[in-house]
Design a protein around this motif. Structure first.
Motif, PDB file in Angstrom:
ATOM      1  N   MET A 116      86.247 -14.529   7.946  1.00 15.81           N
ATOM      2  CA  MET A 116      85.935 -13.501   8.778  1.00 15.81           C
ATOM      3  C   MET A 116      84.820 -13.688   9.643  1.00 15.81           C
ATOM      4  SD  MET A 116      86.084  -9.330   7.955  1.00 15.81           S
ATOM      5  CE  MET A 116      87.988  -9.280   7.559  1.00 15.81           C
ATOM      6  N   HIS A 117      84.793 -13.564  10.745  1.00 11.91           N
ATOM      7  CA  HIS A 117      83.156 -13.827  11.490  1.00 11.91           C
ATOM      8  C   HIS A 117      82.492 -12.488  11.012  1.00 11.91           C
ATOM      9  CE1 HIS A 117      84.709 -16.950  14.039  1.00 11.91           C
ATOM     10  NE2 HIS A 117      85.930 -16.541  14.084  1.00 11.91           N
ATOM     11  N   ARG A 118      81.059 -12.820  10.892  1.00 11.98           N
ATOM     12  CA  ARG A 118      80.140 -12.035  10.594  1.00 11.98           C
ATOM     13  C   ARG A 118      80.049 -10.780  11.081  1.00 11.98           C
ATOM     14  NH1 ARG A 118      76.063 -16.308  10.987  1.00 11.98           N
ATOM     15  NH2 ARG A 118      75.894 -17.529   9.047  1.00 11.98           N
ATOM     16  N   LYS A 119      80.339 -10.591  12.526  1.00 13.64           N
ATOM     17  CA  LYS A 119      80.209  -9.392  13.329  1.00 13.64           C
ATOM     18  C   LYS A 119      81.436  -8.547  13.334  1.00 13.64           C
ATOM     19  CE  LYS A 119      77.286 -10.689  17.447  1.00 13.64           C
ATOM     20  NZ  LYS A 119      77.321 -10.891  18.835  1.00 13.64           N
ATOM     21  N   PHE A 178      86.035  -9.793   1.879  1.00 15.04           N
ATOM     22  CA  PHE A 178      86.666  -9.070   2.833  1.00 15.04           C
ATOM     23  C   PHE A 178      87.831  -9.533   3.167  1.00 15.04           C
ATOM     24  CE2 PHE A 178      85.380  -5.214   5.768  1.00 15.04           C
ATOM     25  CZ  PHE A 178      86.732  -4.633   5.616  1.00 15.04           C
ATOM     26  N   ALA A 179      87.828 -11.233   3.569  1.00 15.45           N
ATOM     27  CA  ALA A 179      89.055 -11.946   3.769  1.00 15.45           C
ATOM     28  C   ALA A 179      89.980 -12.053   2.660  1.00 15.45           C
ATOM     29  CB  ALA A 179      88.605 -13.222   4.507  1.00 15.45           C
ATOM     30  N   ASP A 186      82.869 -20.545   3.655  1.00 12.80           N
ATOM     31  CA  ASP A 186      82.803 -19.594   2.769  1.00 12.80           C
ATOM     32  C   ASP A 186      84.074 -18.682   3.034  1.00 12.80           C
ATOM     33  OD1 ASP A 186      81.989 -18.238   0.305  1.00 12.80           O
ATOM     34  OD2 ASP A 186      80.211 -17.336   1.275  1.00 12.80           O
ATOM     35  N   GLY A 187      85.310 -19.028   2.550  1.00 18.41           N
ATOM     36  CA  GLY A 187      86.343 -18.194   2.912  1.00 18.41           C
ATOM     37  C   GLY A 187      87.353 -18.434   1.796  1.00 18.41           C
ATOM     38  N   VAL A 188      88.654 -18.170   1.947  1.00 16.01           N
ATOM     39  CA  VAL A 188      89.651 -18.409   1.107  1.00 16.01           C
ATOM     40  C   VAL A 188      90.727 -19.443   1.342  1.00 16.01           C
ATOM     41  CG1 VAL A 188      91.445 -16.965   0.117  1.00 16.01           C
ATOM     42  CG2 VAL A 188      89.573 -15.727   0.908  1.00 16.01           C
ATOM     43  N   ALA A 189      90.924 -20.387   0.335  1.00 17.66           N
ATOM     44  CA  ALA A 189      91.884 -21.462   0.618  1.00 17.66           C
ATOM     45  C   ALA A 189      93.161 -20.953   0.639  1.00 17.66           C
ATOM     46  CB  ALA A 189      91.647 -22.347  -0.750  1.00 17.66           C
ATOM     47  N   GLY A 221     100.975  -4.775   8.517  1.00 21.54           N
ATOM     48  CA  GLY A 221     100.360  -4.280   9.720  1.00 21.54           C
ATOM     49  C   GLY A 221      99.000  -3.934   9.456  1.00 21.54           C
ATOM     50  N   GLU A 222      98.418  -3.551   8.505  1.00 20.44           N
ATOM     51  CA  GLU A 222      97.038  -3.623   8.248  1.00 20.44           C
ATOM     52  C   GLU A 222      96.329  -4.659   8.206  1.00 20.44           C
ATOM     53  OE1 GLU A 222      93.269  -1.632   7.934  1.00 20.44           O
ATOM     54  OE2 GLU A 222      95.467  -0.556   8.275  1.00 20.44           O
ATOM     55  N   VAL A 223      96.909  -5.685   7.745  1.00 13.05           N
ATOM     56  CA  VAL A 223      96.223  -7.232   7.782  1.00 13.05           C
ATOM     57  C   VAL A 223      96.035  -7.819   9.191  1.00 13.05           C
ATOM     58  CG1 VAL A 223      96.700  -9.560   7.132  1.00 13.05           C
ATOM     59  CG2 VAL A 223      97.378  -7.805   5.506  1.00 13.05           C
ATOM     60  N   ALA A 224      97.032  -7.414  10.014  1.00 15.22           N
ATOM     61  CA  ALA A 224      97.056  -7.677  11.532  1.00 15.22           C
ATOM     62  C   ALA A 224      95.945  -6.825  12.225  1.00 15.22           C
ATOM     63  CB  ALA A 224      98.591  -7.421  11.940  1.00 15.22           C
ATOM     64  N   ARG A 225      95.606  -5.931  11.897  1.00 12.39           N
ATOM     65  CA  ARG A 225      94.485  -5.258  12.592  1.00 12.39           C
ATOM     66  C   ARG A 225      93.160  -5.637  12.103  1.00 12.39           C
ATOM     67  NH1 ARG A 225      98.324  -0.868  12.020  1.00 12.39           N
ATOM     68  NH2 ARG A 225      97.921  -0.294   9.989  1.00 12.39           N
ATOM     69  N   ARG A 226      93.079  -6.331  11.200  1.00 11.24           N
ATOM     70  CA  ARG A 226      91.778  -7.098  10.716  1.00 11.24           C
ATOM     71  C   ARG A 226      91.567  -8.448  11.383  1.00 11.24           C
ATOM     72  NH1 ARG A 226      91.160  -5.251   4.492  1.00 11.24           N
ATOM     73  NH2 ARG A 226      91.183  -2.888   4.626  1.00 11.24           N
ATOM     74  N   PRO A 227      90.582  -8.735  11.995  1.00 13.37           N
ATOM     75  CA  PRO A 227      90.391  -9.961  12.524  1.00 13.37           C
ATOM     76  C   PRO A 227      89.965 -11.279  11.754  1.00 13.37           C
ATOM     77  CG  PRO A 227      88.432  -8.640  12.824  1.00 13.37           C
ATOM     78  CD  PRO A 227      89.308  -7.609  12.026  1.00 13.37           C
ATOM     79  N   LEU A 228      91.169 -11.751  10.992  1.00  8.04           N
ATOM     80  CA  LEU A 228      90.773 -12.987  10.387  1.00  8.04           C
ATOM     81  C   LEU A 228      91.096 -14.161  11.134  1.00  8.04           C
ATOM     82  CD1 LEU A 228      92.828 -12.117   7.156  1.00  8.04           C
ATOM     83  CD2 LEU A 228      90.586 -11.950   7.242  1.00  8.04           C
TER      84      LEU A 228
END
Length: 671
Positions: free
Chosen positions: A177-180, A203-204, A118-121, A214-221
């Motif tokens: 993105m992982h649930r936690k 969120f992903a 359940d993500g983004v292709a 830079g902001e994308v890199a800070r989010r754990p995808l």
């Protein structure tokens, strides 16, 4: 049976609503209905179009694959169309699918079963082992080039190595993105007074469309890859290509199985129906594909989907339980959130006791009353939600639940701004959870990052009367003896606390601005405001028009900033912080000009542009001697207009005879 006029009207209604839901899902990443409800509406539309083909439009949602193409990224045509899969919630449909396959290619074939993430292709193109392009699904034929953002995802290799790597190929997968991580990041958005995302998938989706990599890199995808495409590839089966992707270093899920019969496929589906809740990420079904590439080619495609694959989607798990009461939580920004307190019940592998009700509108829509039996769903949501009341089990005489008129913490009358669903407590300087929450936000890692003091300590010092606002933190050094008298406060811990507070004075202006906790001013907005205004005095003096001229600053954020700086208590607080030596200015960096082509000219940038962001265009202008204006005036030389520019700016520019130019015309001036 519908008459033709009735059918035409219904087709128009369904098409209009489905297009809006598609836009909410793909472009805004904020769905308003479940996948199941969407699929049901799509089936209704398809059935009507089949019965009344004279009313079927070429741009019907039944003929589209995905969502709208955003204008903030370069649009790229897919080399291989990125089709969606036909999907079903019925096992009988899978049996019928199996019969159709056998009818077309006989009995000698295999299936490959995979998890439906359940993500983004995403489609990733590699040339000579190097990642050269990453494109979203878009509408299936064209997508958005998000290469810069995708390169920040750790599980996607920018380079691959091996002796048998094709000169060029495309690999497709799902970003998630992982649930936690989702729960943590959403909690931070709540703390910042920002809108939360519904689930990890959204969120992903929102993250990969950000313009700040830079902001994308800070989010754990994260990303799972599940398909290999290319010219003259030597692999005969889908399963073989997945093994090769794993060998090359791509992140391929281990939960894959070759199946010889449809019964083995159903066993795989049943095995993961419960096990899916144990994963750290969300899946919403199982994908079934014919394994042989030759047989896939023989089966071919419809206009929208491959005939050799289908997705079985799990129904969202729901349970019934008793609504014992409704409580109301006050957050740092004063937002009051209703919470359903439930009789504990098992759902999705966990015990659920509470569920968010979001706001008064949702309570009214559900017609909730304490004592009701309610159905609770966890589906793709992290936080369970109440989806409906079982009215057949409602006891007589239950009192209607109404949203409180006053704050449950300080009894101040609540306010609800026009056009907003949330109630707020305006007593930001006297409401305990707001005061404590703001101080906890101020000391946080992403704000002032004050070491030696945590959330529990803030709460204790507030209860003891030592802290009433963030400025009091910097006066704790005069109360060292009192601190040492508290339990668990030794000399070393007090020294660490005071040293951490003193060191925080070195934090740059953008971190201080974020730490102030102005409603809707999150980390990114604070960074943009600091870059534009340079110091807090200019920001405090800015009017509405100047505020909304800053990239990504809308009406709501501008009004919140004005409210903050118009409050005498806030201004007094800022003066105390200034006296303590906090950084209220951004260090100026000398601009090295590339040319003086635009010297003496002023420009205002407004709208969304195809080739560059607004910040990039402003930088180009400044590097070539031009200046950026904060609003339309008679002194403005050019208004650079992009898509979705506000009509008021255009009208004012036309009235003052200010030339309105396009992005292309600006670039030609720089050529």
């Amino acid at each position: 049976m519908m008459t033709p006029p009735e059918a035409q009207k219904e087709i128009q209604r369904l098409s209009r609503e489905l297009k809006q839901h598609n836009y909410n899902y793909y472009a805004l990443a904020q769905p308003t209905i479940s996948d199941q409800e969407f699929d049901k509406m799509l089936e209704e539309l398809a059935a009507l179009e089949k019965e009344f083909p004279q009313f079927a439009r070429p741009d019907s949602p039944t003929r589209k694959v995905g969502g709208e193409i955003t204008k903030t990224f370069r649009t790229v045509r897919h080399r291989y169309p990125m089709l969606s899969l036909g999907n079903t919630y019925s096992e009988q449909d899978l049996l019928d699918f199996d019969k159709r396959i056998k009818k077309l290619i006989g009995e000698n074939f295999q299936y490959v079963c995979e998890l439906k993430f359940d993500g983004v292709a995403i489609g990733l193109t590699y040339r000579e082992g190097k990642l050269v392009q990453a494109v979203t699904r878009g509408d299936g034929a064209k997508g958005d080039d998000v290469t810069t953002n995708i390169k920040t995802i750790k599980n996607i290799p920018n380079y691959i190595y091996g002796s048998d790597i094709p000169p060029e190929f495309e690999v497709r997968g799902e970003i998630f993105m992982h649930r936690k991580a989702f729960a943590r990041l959403n909690a931070e958005r709540v703390e910042q007074g920002e809108m939360t995302f519904a689930n990890p998938r959204n969120f992903a989706a929102g993250t990969i469309k950000m313009q700040d990599s830079g902001e994308v890199a800070r989010r754990p995808l994260d990303c799972f890859l599940y398909s290999l495409l290319g010219e003259n590839l030597p692999y005969k089966t889908h399963f073989e290509s997945l093994e090769k992707l794993t060998e090359w270093g791509f992140h391929v899920s281990e939960h894959i199985r070759r199946c010889n019969t449809i019964r083995e496929v159903l066993d795989f589906i049943h095995a993961y129906e419960k096990e899916r809740f144990e994963f750290s990420f969300d899946i919403d079904g199982i994908v079934i594909k014919v394994n042989s590439y030759a047989q896939q080619e023989e089966l071919g495609f419809t206009a929208k989907s491959p005939r050799w694959a289908i997705a079985y989607k799990y129904k969202a798990e729901e349970v019934e339980t008793l609504l014992e009461s409704i409580s109301y939580q006050v957050g740092r920004t004063g937002a009051v959130t209703p919470v359903a307190n439930l009789q504990p019940v098992q759902l999705g592998g966990t015990t659920v006791k509470r569920a968010s009700l979001h706001n008064a509108n949702e309570m009214e829509r559900l017609d909730l009353r304490p004592g009701d039996m309610v159905l609770v769903e966890k589906g793709g949501e992290i936080i369970p939600k109440v989806i409906r009341v079982n009215f057949e089990k409602r006891p007589q005489g239950l009192a209607t639940a109404s949203f409180p008129a006053v704050c449950p913490e300080c009894e101040t009358e609540l306010v609800r701004n026009e056009g907003e669903a949330v109630h707020y407590c305006p007593n930001d300087t006297g409401c305990p959870p707001q005061i404590v929450g703001r101080m906890q936000h101020f000391i946080g890692r992403r704000a002032m990052d004050i070491q030696g003091i945590g959330s529990e300590t803030i709460e204790l010092l507030y209860q003891k009367g030592l802290l009433k606002n963030i400025a009091d933190l910097y006066e704790l050094k005069t109360k060292e003896e009192i601190l040492l008298s508290f339990d668990r406060f030794g000399e070393r811990s007090v020294n660490n606390l005071l040293e951490g507070i003193e060191k925080s004075k070195e934090m740059p202006f953008e971190r201080v601005l974020f730490g102030l906790g102005i409603r809707y001013v999150g980390e990114t907005v604070a960074r943009k405001l600091a870059a534009h205004f340079k110091d807090i005095d200019r920001l405090a003096a800015a009017g509405f028009d100047e505020l909304i001229s800053v990239n990504e600053i809308g009406d709501r954020i501008a009004e919140s900033i004005l409210d903050f700086f118009n409050d005498p208590e806030h201004l007094s607080l800022l003066e105390r912080l200034r006296a303590q030596g906090l950084q209220f200015k951004t260090e100026e960096k000398e601009i090295q000009l590339q040319s003086n082509r635009l010297e003496g000219k002023t420009f205002l940038i407004s709208g969304v542009f195809e080739g560059y962001s607004r910040e990039e265009l402003k930088s180009m202008i400044e590097l070539n001697g031009g200046k950026i204006a904060s609003g339309v005036s008679a002194k403005l030389h050019y208004l650079v207009a992009g898509e979705n520019m506000g009509p008021s700016k255009r009208e004012k520019a036309e009235k003052l005879n200010v030339p309105i130019i396009s992005e292309k015309e600006l670039l030609s001036m720089l050529a």
